[in-house]
Design an enzyme around this catalytic site. Structure first.
Site, PDB file in Angstrom:
ATOM      1  N   ARG A 144       0.871  -1.179   0.000  1.00  0.00           N
ATOM      2  CA  ARG A 144       0.000   0.000   0.000  1.00  0.00           C
ATOM      3  C   ARG A 144       0.905   1.225   0.000  1.00  0.00           C
ATOM      4  NH1 ARG A 144      -2.828   2.953   4.422  1.00  0.00           N
ATOM      5  NH2 ARG A 144      -4.750   3.897   3.617  1.00  0.00           N
TER       6      ARG A 144
ATOM      7  N   ASN B 108      -6.945   8.188   2.688  1.00  0.00           N
ATOM      8  CA  ASN B 108      -6.550   7.600   3.965  1.00  0.00           C
ATOM      9  C   ASN B 108      -7.316   8.228   5.122  1.00  0.00           C
ATOM     10  OD1 ASN B 108      -4.533   5.961   5.603  1.00  0.00           O
ATOM     11  ND2 ASN B 108      -4.185   8.011   6.447  1.00  0.00           N
ATOM     12  N   GLU B 109      -7.889   7.390   5.984  1.00  0.00           N
ATOM     13  CA  GLU B 109      -8.537   7.829   7.241  1.00  0.00           C
ATOM     14  C   GLU B 109      -9.262   9.157   7.045  1.00  0.00           C
ATOM     15  OE1 GLU B 109      -5.490   7.740  10.275  1.00  0.00           O
ATOM     16  OE2 GLU B 109      -5.099   5.602   9.942  1.00  0.00           O
TER      17      GLU B 109
ATOM     18  N   HIS C 247      -8.630   0.277  10.028  1.00  0.00           N
ATOM     19  CA  HIS C 247      -7.292   0.417  10.590  1.00  0.00           C
ATOM     20  C   HIS C 247      -7.372   0.048  12.074  1.00  0.00           C
ATOM     21  CE1 HIS C 247      -5.951   3.473   7.268  1.00  0.00           C
ATOM     22  NE2 HIS C 247      -6.370   2.307   6.792  1.00  0.00           N
TER      23      HIS C 247
ATOM     24  N   TYR D 135      -5.709  -0.117  15.581  1.00  0.00           N
ATOM     25  CA  TYR D 135      -4.703   0.304  16.553  1.00  0.00           C
ATOM     26  C   TYR D 135      -5.310   0.122  17.950  1.00  0.00           C
ATOM     27  CZ  TYR D 135      -2.053   2.012  12.545  1.00  0.00           C
ATOM     28  OH  TYR D 135      -1.361   2.098  11.359  1.00  0.00           O
TER      29      TYR D 135
ATOM     30  N   GLU E  11      -4.433  -1.055   7.797  1.00  0.00           N
ATOM     31  CA  GLU E  11      -3.293  -0.678   8.631  1.00  0.00           C
ATOM     32  C   GLU E  11      -3.474  -1.336   9.984  1.00  0.00           C
ATOM     33  OE1 GLU E  11      -2.485   3.424   9.325  1.00  0.00           O
ATOM     34  OE2 GLU E  11      -2.677   4.001   7.208  1.00  0.00           O
TER      35      GLU E  11
ATOM     36  N   TRP F  93       1.380  -1.583   9.076  1.00  0.00           N
ATOM     37  CA  TRP F  93       2.006  -0.247   9.032  1.00  0.00           C
ATOM     38  C   TRP F  93       3.266  -0.287   9.894  1.00  0.00           C
ATOM     39  CZ3 TRP F  93       0.677   4.142   6.329  1.00  0.00           C
ATOM     40  CH2 TRP F  93       1.452   5.277   6.601  1.00  0.00           C
TER      41      TRP F  93
END
Length: 443
Positions: free
Chosen positions: A78, A155-156, A222, A224, A251, A280
Site C-alpha cells: 500500500r 486515507n482515514e 485500521h 490500533y 493498517e 504499518w
C-alpha cells in the site's frame, strides 16, 4: 479516541438485508473484482492481501523498498501518495513509475491519497471530493492497470469529529470515479482516524457498496488501540463476513499511542477467515511512532521486532502470502488426491508445497479419516534432500534426523469417517525440495 466495541444485532441484520437486497456483485472483466465478500484477481482466483504500507510520498528515493518487501514474501504494498494539498504532489510520471515498479516486483499496488487524513479534525486535511479530483487527474496513468492496481480513495478520511457524512461522501466519490472511467477495485477507509469506533462504516457499508454501479468496492479498517482485545477484532471483522461485504485490515500495528492492539488475533483471525491485511509500515515513521518501523532505516537486513513479527512470525507474510496469479508464476507442486479410499479405522495423509522461495518453503499436510471415525492421528515422512522444519501450526512436530513426525493437537484429533483436517509448517531447503511420501497412523 478509544471506545470499546459492543454488540449490535440490529445493525448486523440491517447489513445482511441490504446485501441481499442488491444481490450478487458483478465482476469487472479487466481487473480485480468482488463477489460474495471476497476479492478476486483478473484470472478469477481469490486474492488475499498480505503486505505492508510504504511511505513513498515522503521517501520517494526509497524505490528499492518494493523489491525488499517482495523478497521477504509480501504480495501487496500500500503506497502513500499526496495530492499536493498537504505534501508535495506525486506527479503522473511518479505514480506511473510506482505502478511499474510494483509490477516489476510482482506486487499488487494499493494506491492511497494521504492528504484526507483526519478531515474535520486535522488542520489542512482535504475532502474526499478533492481526493477524487486527484485520482481523475491520474486517469491516463491508471487506465489499463486494473489487473495490478487498487485505488484507495483517501486515507482515514475523517477524524473523531464531523464524520456523519462519511457514507454520503464515499458514495458520491465512488460515483464520480466510475463516471470518470475508473473501473478498478476501489478501497474505502473508515472514519475516526480509520478505526471506526463510532461504527459509522460498519453500519453503512452496505449502502456504500450498493452505490458502486460496478459492485467492486472493498472496505478497510485500521486497527490500533481501539482493537486491543480478541473479542473486538473478531466481532468487527465477523460482522462484515456475515453480511457478505469485503473487508481488509488496511493498517495495524503491534503498539500505538492510543493503546496496545492485539496483533496476534488480527493475524490469526484474518488467516482463518481469508481476510487481507497490510501492516504499518515498512520504514520512515516519525512523530513518536518510530517503533512501527519494520526495517531500520529502510534496511531489509535489519528488521525490527515488529518487522520480524510481520514477516516471519506465526500467521505472518512468510507463512501465508500467495502471489497474485496475474503475474503468471508457476504454481508450487501439488499432490494429487489419493485414488483409493483410506482403510477403515485408519487415515491417509497428502503433502503439498503451497509456497516456495529461495531457501525456504511452506508446506501443508492434509489428514483424512477412513471409513470409521478416529480419535487421534500422527503423520510421518522422511526428507530426502536435507530439508528442515522451523515452525508449524495445527500440529505438534518433532524431528529426528531426516524423519518428521506430526501429531494432532487437542482440537483436531477427532475426525468423523471421511472427514479431513490439515496442518502447515515452514521449512528450509537447499539444492532441491522433493516431495516426500507421508504415512498416517490413526488412534
Amino acid at each position: 479516541m478509544k471506545t470499546r466495541l459492543s454488540a449490535a444485532g440490529a445493525a448486523l441484520l440491517a447489513l445482511v438485508v441490504a446485501v441481499l437486497a442488491f444481490g450478487q456483485p458483478a465482476h469487472a472483466a479487466a481487473g480485480f473484482s468482488v463477489a460474495g465478500g471476497k476479492l478476486y484477481d483478473a484470472n478469477g482466483t481469490e486474492f488475499i492481501m498480505r503486505g505492508v504500507n510504504h511511505a513513498h510520498t515522503w521517501y520517494p528515493q526509497e524505490t528499492s523498498s518494493f523489491a525488499n518487501v517482495k523478497a521477504l514474501g509480501a504480495n501487496t504494498v500500500r503506497v502513500v501518495l499526496s495530492s499536493g494539498d498537504r505534501w508535495t504532489r506525486n506527479t503522473n510520471a511518479d505514480v506511473a513509475n510506482v505502478i511499474s515498479t510494483c509490477k516489476a516486483n510482482r506486487l499488487i499496488c494499493v494506491l492511497e491519497v494521504h492528504d484526507t487524513t483526519g478531515y474535520g479534525e486535522q488542520s489542512g486535511a482535504i475532502t474526499l471530493a478533492r481526493a477524487v479530483d486527484y485520482w481523475l487527474s491520474l486517469a491516463d496513468v491508471l487506465a489499463g492497470q486494473e489487473r495490478y492496481v487498487i485505488v484507495n480513495i483517501g486515507n482515514e478520511p475523517y477524524g473523531n469529529q464531523n464524520y456523519a457524512s462519511w457514507a454520503t461522501d464515499n458514495a458520491t466519490a465512488i460515483s464520480r470515479l466510475r463516471a470518470g472511467g475508473l473501473t478498478h477495485t476501489i478501497m474505502v477507509d473508515a472514519p475516526n482516524w480509520g478505526q471506526d469506533w463510532s461504527f459509522t462504516m460498519r453500519d453503512n457499508a452496505a449502502s456504500v457498496f450498493a452505490a458502486d454501479p460496478a459492485r467492486n468496492t472493498v472496505f478497510s479498517i485500521h486497527m490500533y488501540g481501539v482493537f486491543d482485545t480478541a473479542a473486538e477484532i473478531s466481532d468487527y471483522l465477523g460482522r462484515f463476513r456475515a453480511a457478505g461485504l469485503p473487508i481488509v485490515v488496511g493498517e495495524f500495528g503491534f503498539n500505538h499511542s492510543d493503546g496496545d492492539p492485539d496483533e496476534d488475533t488480527i493475524l490469526a483471525y484474518s488467516q482463518a477467515n481469508g481476510i487481507g491485511w497490510l501492516g504499518w509500515s515498512w520504514s520512515g515513521n516519525g512523530g513518536g511512532v518510530e517503533y512501527l518501523d519494520m526495517a531500520t532505516a529502510f534496511n531489509p537486513a535489519s528488521l525490527t521486532s515488529w518487522g520480524q513479527r510481520i514477516f516471519n512470525g506465526a500467521n505472518g507474510i512468510r507463512q501465508t502470502a500467495r502471489e497474485a496469479t496475474v503475474f503468471g508464476g508457476t504454481p508450487p507442486p501439488t499432490t494429487p488426491p489419493p485414488t483409493t479410499p483410506p482403510p477403515a479405522g485408519g487415515c491417509t495423509a497428502t503433502y503439498t508445497v503451497t509456497n516456495q522461495w529461495q531457501g525456504g518453503f511452506q508446506g501443508e499436510v492434509k489428514v483424512t479419516a477412513g471409513a470409521t471415525a478416529i480419535t487421534g492421528w500422527s503423520a510421518r515422512w522422511a526428507f530426502a534432500n536435507g530439508q528442515s522444519v522451523s515452525q508449524a501450526w495445527n500440529a505438534t512436530l518433532t524431528s529426528s534426523g531426516a524423519t518428521v513426525t506430526a501429531r494432532n493437537v487437542d482440537y483436531n484429533g477427532r475426525l468423523a469417517a471421511g472427514a479431513s483436517t490439515s496442518f502447515g509448517f515452514i521449512g528450509g531447503w537447499t539444492g532441491s525440495n522433493a516431495r516426500p511420501e507421508v504415512s498416517c497412523t490413526a488412534s
